[in-house]
Design a protein around this motif. Structure first.
Motif: not given
Ligand code: NI
Length: 142
Positions: A16, A35, A41, A43, A122
């Protein structure tokens, strides 16, 4: 008579990028930091689904729950870019929004009132939780 709950753990990997089309580039950077980086990136998300335990035929019940979560949540998001999900067309892919979306997806599939809580881990330090809106839960809890 109090009713217990049972929590099952599920996993999916997804990419995301935290970004809002309503913000300028500078505002996005300020709000989301790294972010917001263009390439996104990933998760390893962990989803914790808590339901009221049925008390009877628990094993069968959990099998059914597993099937529902896998079909509704895991299959939808695993190895996907969350930003490409239609539900995130207008919403940023924050943990807060993701946990709410998972709640909504599951609530419509499970027996009314069965879903107690959804949690999303997350990162090592980020955990998000949602237990429905107070109106949707009715007056039963006082
Ligand atoms: Ni993230």
């Amino acid at each position: 008579m109090s009713q217990g709950t049972v929590t099952r753990r599920y996993r999916f990997c997804a990419a995301h990028r935290l970004h809002s089309d309503r913000l300028t580039q500078e505002e996005n950077q300020a709000a989301f930091g790294k972010c917001n980086n263009l390439n996104g990136h990933g998760h390893n998300y962990v989803v914790l689904v808590t339901v009221k335990s049925s008390g009877i035929e628990e094993a069968q019940d959990l099998e059914r729950l597993d099937r529902t979560v896998n079909e509704t949540v895991v299959r939808r998001f695993d190895h996907q870019d969350l930003n490409c999900d239609p539900e995130f067309a207008e919403r940023t892919t924050t943990g807060e929004n993701l946990v709410k979306l998972i709640w909504d997806l599951l609530e419509s599939k499970l027996m009314a009132g069965r879903l107690e809580k959804v949690g999303v881990i997350e990162t090592r330090d980020n955990y998000f939780e949602y237990a429905g809106s107070s109106q949707a839960r009715g007056g039963a809890r006082g």
